[in-house]
Design a protein around this motif. Structure first.
Motif, mmCIF file in Angstrom:
data_model
loop_
_atom_site.group_PDB
_atom_site.id
_atom_site.type_symbol
_atom_site.label_atom_id
_atom_site.label_comp_id
_atom_site.label_asym_id
_atom_site.label_seq_id
_atom_site.Cartn_x
_atom_site.Cartn_y
_atom_site.Cartn_z
ATOM 1 N N THR A 1 6.201 -2.058 -5.610
ATOM 2 C CA THR A 1 5.711 -3.436 -5.518
ATOM 3 C C THR A 1 5.482 -4.019 -6.900
ATOM 4 N N LEU A 2 4.878 -3.246 -7.779
ATOM 5 C CA LEU A 2 4.647 -3.715 -9.142
ATOM 6 C C LEU A 2 5.972 -3.932 -9.874
ATOM 7 N N ASP A 3 6.908 -3.012 -9.689
ATOM 8 C CA ASP A 3 8.190 -3.113 -10.385
ATOM 9 C C ASP A 3 9.014 -4.306 -9.910
ATOM 10 N N VAL A 4 9.079 -4.501 -8.589
ATOM 11 C CA VAL A 4 9.898 -5.575 -8.026
ATOM 12 C C VAL A 4 9.217 -6.927 -8.176
ATOM 13 N N ASN A 5 7.965 -7.001 -7.757
ATOM 14 C CA ASN A 5 7.277 -8.289 -7.687
ATOM 15 C C ASN A 5 6.844 -8.810 -9.052
ATOM 16 N N TYR A 6 6.566 -7.910 -9.981
ATOM 17 C CA TYR A 6 6.037 -8.310 -11.283
ATOM 18 C C TYR A 6 7.044 -8.078 -12.413
ATOM 19 N N HIS A 7 7.330 -6.816 -12.725
ATOM 20 C CA HIS A 7 8.193 -6.527 -13.876
ATOM 21 C C HIS A 7 9.565 -7.196 -13.738
ATOM 22 N N ALA A 8 10.174 -7.082 -12.559
ATOM 23 C CA ALA A 8 11.502 -7.662 -12.365
ATOM 24 C C ALA A 8 11.461 -9.187 -12.397
ATOM 25 N N THR A 9 10.381 -9.764 -11.890
ATOM 26 C CA THR A 9 10.248 -11.225 -11.934
ATOM 27 C C THR A 9 10.210 -11.729 -13.370
ATOM 28 N N ILE A 10 9.437 -11.067 -14.209
ATOM 29 C CA ILE A 10 9.320 -11.514 -15.604
ATOM 30 C C ILE A 10 10.635 -11.321 -16.343
ATOM 31 N N GLU A 11 11.325 -10.215 -16.096
ATOM 32 C CA GLU A 11 12.622 -10.003 -16.744
ATOM 33 C C GLU A 11 13.642 -11.033 -16.260
ATOM 34 N N LEU A 12 13.614 -11.351 -14.976
ATOM 35 C CA LEU A 12 14.488 -12.402 -14.454
ATOM 36 C C LEU A 12 14.206 -13.725 -15.152
ATOM 37 N N ALA A 13 12.939 -14.065 -15.319
ATOM 38 C CA ALA A 13 12.580 -15.321 -15.973
ATOM 39 C C ALA A 13 13.017 -15.331 -17.437
ATOM 40 N N GLN B 1 0.830 -1.202 0.000
ATOM 41 C CA GLN B 1 0.000 0.000 0.000
ATOM 42 C C GLN B 1 0.867 1.256 0.000
ATOM 43 N N THR B 2 1.968 1.229 0.747
ATOM 44 C CA THR B 2 2.860 2.385 0.839
ATOM 45 C C THR B 2 3.706 2.545 -0.414
ATOM 46 N N TYR B 3 4.132 1.426 -0.981
ATOM 47 C CA TYR B 3 5.029 1.450 -2.135
ATOM 48 C C TYR B 3 4.389 0.672 -3.291
ATOM 49 N N GLU B 4 3.260 1.148 -3.757
ATOM 50 C CA GLU B 4 2.493 0.398 -4.748
ATOM 51 C C GLU B 4 3.257 0.235 -6.059
ATOM 52 N N GLN B 5 3.857 1.303 -6.580
ATOM 53 C CA GLN B 5 4.574 1.199 -7.850
ATOM 54 C C GLN B 5 5.829 0.348 -7.697
ATOM 55 N N ASP C 1 12.092 5.322 -4.335
ATOM 56 C CA ASP C 1 11.932 4.121 -5.154
ATOM 57 C C ASP C 1 12.582 2.900 -4.514
ATOM 58 N N LEU C 2 13.025 3.040 -3.264
ATOM 59 C CA LEU C 2 13.676 1.969 -2.498
ATOM 60 C C LEU C 2 14.983 1.511 -3.135
ATOM 61 N N ASN C 3 15.655 2.398 -3.822
ATOM 62 C CA ASN C 3 17.036 2.186 -4.225
ATOM 63 C C ASN C 3 17.944 2.756 -3.149
ATOM 64 N N TRP C 4 19.098 2.111 -2.935
ATOM 65 C CA TRP C 4 20.060 2.646 -1.987
ATOM 66 C C TRP C 4 20.558 4.001 -2.473
ATOM 67 N N ALA C 5 20.691 4.935 -1.535
ATOM 68 C CA ALA C 5 21.115 6.281 -1.895
ATOM 69 C C ALA C 5 22.550 6.326 -2.379
ATOM 70 N N ARG C 6 23.360 5.393 -1.942
ATOM 71 C CA ARG C 6 24.742 5.318 -2.439
ATOM 72 C C ARG C 6 25.180 3.869 -2.414
#
Length: 362
Positions: free
Chosen positions: A94-106, A88-92, A344-349
Motif C-alpha cells: 500500500t505504501l509503495d503503490v499509493n505513495y512512493h509510486a504516486t510521487i515518482e509518477l508525478a 492492513q493485509t498489504y501494508e508495505q 508483493d502483488l506482482n504478477w508471477a509471470r
C-alpha cells in the motif's frame, strides 16, 4: 486536452471516469494504465469499459514503462491499493503503490511536460474526526495504512506544483453507486447487497459513526473539473474536500434508507461493538465555491435504487457475498492462492492477467 493518462482505470471508479472523460473530451486521446488485477470483475457490463479508450496499457505503476508520459497533457492518478482491509493485509505494498509510486509518477509527469496532475485522495485522512465538520485546514488523523498513504502523497506532491504543473488532490468522500466493476466492500453498496441477497443488513458497529459519501459519477465530474482547473482557481496546488454537505450520514441512517427502498429488510446493530474510531463529518464548502458547475448531482436515493436494480438484473442472491470476488481483498487472496500473484502483488509471470469474456470484446 489532447492526451490524458488514467492510471488504475480498471477498478471500481475507473469505468465511470473513462466514460465521462470520453464524453467531455471527445477528441482527446485517452490512455489507460493498469495492472489488471480486477479486469475480470465485470458486473452487468454490456460493453468492455476500456473500449472507450484509445489505448489500454497493462503495467505496474511501481515500474513505469519508458515513453508512457510522452505527449501527455493530464494525468489522473487513480491507481491504489484501495481500502482498509487490503491496506492492513498489504501494508508495505500500500505504501509503495499509493505513495512512493504516486510521487515518482508525478515527478516523471512534470519532467515530461504534463500540465495537470489529478490525484485521487481521500477524506479518510481525517480519521477520528470528533464532532465538527472537517475543513481542508483541519488536523489530519489517519488511522489506517490507506489513509496514511494519502497524507504522505499530498505532502510530497505539494512542492512539485508550479504554474506549469498544476496539482489537484481531490479528497473524495466514500464512494458508492453502480459501476461496471462493482465493489461491495463499501458501506452503501454492502448494505444494498445484504438487503437484496438476504433481506438483512448487519451493521458491525453501533451505527453512530459518520461517513461522507459521493457517487462514482460525481467523482468523475470532479476529475473533469480538476483536469481543466486554472491556477487562478485554487492556485498551483490544491487539496480539496470533494463531495456534498448533503451526503454526511451516520451509518445507521444509511442502513434505514436502504431498508426503506427494499421493504421487509431487517436492520441489525451491534450495540456491544467497540467504538469505530473512523468517524468524521466533512465540510465541502470550498469545493462548492471553486467548482459551482461540478457539484454532485446524484442523491442517496438514486444510488440505492440503481444498486438495487443492477443487482436484481444480475439475479444476485449471494448471501455470502462478503466471501465473493465482489470484495477486492478476496480477489487478491485468490490470485495469491493460485500463485498468479506474489506476496508483493506482482504478477508471477508476464501476461498472467485474468481473461476478459470474449463476448465483451466483440
Amino acid at each position: 486536452m489532447q492526451r490524458i493518462l488514467i492510471t488504475g482505470n480498471m477498478g471500481y471508479v475507473g469505468p465511470g471516469v473513462v466514460r465521462h472523460l470520453r464524453q467531455q473530451f471527445p477528441h482527446a486521446e485517452l490512455i489507460g494504465f493498469d495492472m489488471g488485477y480486477f479486469a475480470h470483475c465485470l458486473t452487468g457490463a454490456t460493453r468492455l469499459p476500456e473500449s472507450r479508450l484509445d489505448r489500454q496499457i497493462f503495467g505496474d505503476v511501481r515500474h513505469l514503462p519508458e515513453g508512457l508520459l510522452e505527449g501527455v497533457d493530464a494525468v489522473v492518478s487513480l491507481a491504489a491499493i484501495s481500502n482498509d482491509p487490503m491496506g492492513q493485509t498489504y501494508e508495505q505494498v500500500t505504501l509503495d503503490v499509493n505513495y512512493h509510486a504516486t510521487i515518482e509518477l508525478a515527478r516523471q509527469a512534470k519532467a515530461a511536460g504534463v500540465s495537470s496532475f489529478v490525484f485521487a485522495s481521500s477524506c479518510s485522512m481525517y480519521g477520528a474526526g470528533g464532532e465538527g465538520a472537517k475543513t481542508e485546514s483541519s488536523q489530519l488523523n489517519p488511522l489506517t495504512a490507506y489513509a496514511r498513504s494519502k497524507v504522505l502523497s499530498e505532502q510530497d506532491l505539494r512542492p512539485l506544483a508550479d504554474d506549469e504543473f498544476v496539482v489537484t488532490c481531490l479528497r473524495f468522500a466514500t464512494a458508492c453507486g453502480w459501476s461496471e466493476r462493482l465493489r461491495l466492500d463499501l458501506v452503501v453498496n454492502d448494505f444494498v447487497a445484504g438487503a437484496v441477497a438476504a433481506g438483512e443488513i448487519s451493521i458491525l458497529s453501533d451505527g453512530t459513526p459518520w461517513r461522507p459519501l459521493i457517487h462514482v459519477q460525481d467523482m468523475a465530474r470532479a476529475i473533469e473539473w480538476a483536469i481543466g482547473r486554472p491556477t487562478e482557481v485554487g492556485g498551483n496546488f490544491l487539496a480539496i474536500n470533494t463531495g456534498s454537505a448533503h451526503w454526511n450520514y451516520q451509518v445507521r441512517d444509511l442502513a434505514y434508507a436502504v431498508a426503506d427502498a427494499l421493504p421487509g429488510t431487517r436492520v441489525s446493530l451491534n450495540a456491544d461493538a467497540p467504538p469505530d474510531k473512523r468517524s468524521y463529518r466533512v465540510d465541502f464548502s470550498l469545493y462548492q465555491e471553486l467548482a459551482p458547475n461540478h457539484q454532485p448531482r446524484r442523491t442517496l436515493v438514486d444510488a440505492i435504487a440503481e444498486l438495487r436494480d443492477g443487482l436484481l438484473a444480475m439475479n444476485f442472491r449471494d448471501a455470502s457475498f462478503r466471501s465473493s470476488e465482489l470484495m477486492r481483498l478476496r480477489v487478491l487472496t485468490r490470485l495469491r492462492e493460485t500463485q498468479e500473484l506474489g506476496d508483493d502483488l506482482n504478477w508471477a509471470r508476464a501476461g498472467s492477467t485474468r481473461p476478459v469474456p470474449a463476448a465483451l470484446l466483440a
